[in-house]
Design a protein around this motif. Structure first.
Motif, PDB file in Angstrom:
ATOM      1  N   ASP A 167       0.819  -1.210   0.000  1.00 47.99           N
ATOM      2  CA  ASP A 167       0.000   0.000   0.000  1.00 47.99           C
ATOM      3  C   ASP A 167       0.856   1.265   0.000  1.00 47.99           C
ATOM      4  O   ASP A 167       0.318   2.370  -0.112  1.00 47.99           O
ATOM      5  N   THR A 168       2.149   1.107   0.125  1.00 48.71           N
ATOM      6  CA  THR A 168       3.054   2.264   0.107  1.00 48.71           C
ATOM      7  C   THR A 168       2.932   3.000  -1.215  1.00 48.71           C
ATOM      8  O   THR A 168       3.105   2.417  -2.292  1.00 48.71           O
ATOM      9  N   ALA A 169       2.625   4.291  -1.132  1.00 47.40           N
ATOM     10  CA  ALA A 169       2.400   5.087  -2.338  1.00 47.40           C
ATOM     11  C   ALA A 169       2.115   6.532  -1.928  1.00 47.40           C
ATOM     12  O   ALA A 169       1.879   6.820  -0.759  1.00 47.40           O
ATOM     13  N   VAL A 170       2.102   7.391  -2.917  1.00 50.68           N
ATOM     14  CA  VAL A 170       1.537   8.728  -2.745  1.00 50.68           C
ATOM     15  C   VAL A 170       0.061   8.629  -3.108  1.00 50.68           C
ATOM     16  O   VAL A 170      -0.285   8.122  -4.173  1.00 50.68           O
ATOM     17  N   TYR A 171      -0.781   9.081  -2.208  1.00 45.49           N
ATOM     18  CA  TYR A 171      -2.229   9.015  -2.397  1.00 45.49           C
ATOM     19  C   TYR A 171      -2.752  10.392  -2.784  1.00 45.49           C
ATOM     20  O   TYR A 171      -2.443  11.392  -2.137  1.00 45.49           O
ATOM     21  N   TYR A 172      -3.551  10.412  -3.831  1.00 49.24           N
ATOM     22  CA  TYR A 172      -4.130  11.632  -4.344  1.00 49.24           C
ATOM     23  C   TYR A 172      -5.652  11.531  -4.328  1.00 49.24           C
ATOM     24  O   TYR A 172      -6.205  10.484  -4.661  1.00 49.24           O
ATOM     25  N   CYS A 173      -6.309  12.631  -4.018  1.00 50.15           N
ATOM     26  CA  CYS A 173      -7.746  12.710  -4.283  1.00 50.15           C
ATOM     27  C   CYS A 173      -7.921  13.509  -5.568  1.00 50.15           C
ATOM     28  O   CYS A 173      -7.116  14.383  -5.901  1.00 50.15           O
ATOM     29  N   ARG A 174      -8.985  13.173  -6.280  1.00 48.82           N
ATOM     30  CA  ARG A 174      -9.216  13.843  -7.545  1.00 48.82           C
ATOM     31  C   ARG A 174     -10.687  13.822  -7.881  1.00 48.82           C
ATOM     32  O   ARG A 174     -11.463  13.024  -7.345  1.00 48.82           O
ATOM     33  N   ASN A 175     -11.057  14.691  -8.793  1.00 47.62           N
ATOM     34  CA  ASN A 175     -12.366  14.597  -9.426  1.00 47.62           C
ATOM     35  C   ASN A 175     -12.155  14.742 -10.921  1.00 47.62           C
ATOM     36  O   ASN A 175     -11.032  14.550 -11.405  1.00 47.62           O
ATOM     37  N   SER A 176     -13.190  15.076 -11.639  1.00 45.52           N
ATOM     38  CA  SER A 176     -13.082  15.072 -13.101  1.00 45.52           C
ATOM     39  C   SER A 176     -12.218  16.201 -13.638  1.00 45.52           C
ATOM     40  O   SER A 176     -11.828  16.163 -14.818  1.00 45.52           O
ATOM     41  N   PHE A 177     -11.888  17.189 -12.803  1.00 45.25           N
ATOM     42  CA  PHE A 177     -11.162  18.326 -13.363  1.00 45.25           C
ATOM     43  C   PHE A 177      -9.971  18.787 -12.537  1.00 45.25           C
ATOM     44  O   PHE A 177      -9.281  19.721 -12.928  1.00 45.25           O
ATOM     45  N   THR A 178      -9.679  18.132 -11.421  1.00 45.23           N
ATOM     46  CA  THR A 178      -8.509  18.549 -10.668  1.00 45.23           C
ATOM     47  C   THR A 178      -8.032  17.430  -9.750  1.00 45.23           C
ATOM     48  O   THR A 178      -8.752  16.473  -9.479  1.00 45.23           O
ATOM     49  N   ARG A 179      -6.795  17.570  -9.270  1.00 46.34           N
ATOM     50  CA  ARG A 179      -6.191  16.583  -8.391  1.00 46.34           C
ATOM     51  C   ARG A 179      -5.376  17.316  -7.336  1.00 46.34           C
ATOM     52  O   ARG A 179      -4.808  18.381  -7.612  1.00 46.34           O
ATOM     53  N   GLY A 180      -5.304  16.741  -6.144  1.00 45.57           N
ATOM     54  CA  GLY A 180      -4.502  17.346  -5.099  1.00 45.57           C
ATOM     55  C   GLY A 180      -3.012  17.088  -5.280  1.00 45.57           C
ATOM     56  O   GLY A 180      -2.594  16.446  -6.261  1.00 45.57           O
ATOM     57  N   GLN A 181      -2.238  17.541  -4.308  1.00 45.79           N
ATOM     58  CA  GLN A 181      -0.792  17.410  -4.405  1.00 45.79           C
ATOM     59  C   GLN A 181      -0.293  16.073  -3.863  1.00 45.79           C
ATOM     60  O   GLN A 181       0.865  15.706  -4.063  1.00 45.79           O
ATOM     61  N   GLY A 182      -1.153  15.371  -3.167  1.00 53.31           N
ATOM     62  CA  GLY A 182      -0.821  14.047  -2.683  1.00 53.31           C
ATOM     63  C   GLY A 182      -0.301  14.025  -1.257  1.00 53.31           C
ATOM     64  O   GLY A 182       0.192  15.025  -0.738  1.00 53.31           O
TER      65      GLY A 182
END
Length: 112
Positions: free
Chosen positions: A90-105
């Motif tokens: 599960d080690t990773a950078v996790y991002y939230c996103r929607n149809s038009f933008t994404r966070g920095q992680g």
């Protein structure tokens, strides 16, 4: 402006738990489906989970099903990912996103 800001990552031992948060601003959060994706070192983006806007019904990748829980609080413009029984993979950078933008992680590291 439109913005997604993740937090809650960190270093955790295998079997441990973390809760990620993603605070949205600049758009009507309640109207949009939201997604968590992750990127492990040297790998591409992997879809983790989504939650829709109408009834907050969740979907999960097979790799996290039964261990992760996605939720949202539209009053707080916040998306969550509760991660239990974490594994080294599960080690990773996790991002939230929607149809038009994404966070920095936010970085999640699972290691003993």
């Amino acid at each position: 402006q439109v913005q997604l800001v993740e937090s809650g990552g960190g270093l955790v031992q295998p079997g441990g738990s973390l809760r990620l948060s993603c605070v949205a601003s600049g758009f009507t959060f309640s109207m949009y489906a939201m997604t968590w994706v992750r990127q492990a070192p040297g790998k591409g983006l992997e879809w983790v989970s989504s939650i829709n806007s109408e009834d907050s019904s969740p979907r999960y990748a097979d790799s996290v099903k039964g261990r992760f829980t996605v939720s949202r609080d539209n009053a707080k413009n916040t998306l969550y990912l509760q991660m239990n029984n974490l594994k080294p993979e599960d080690t990773a950078v996790y991002y939230c996103r929607n149809s038009f933008t994404r966070g920095q992680g936010t970085q999640v590291t699972v290691s003993s």
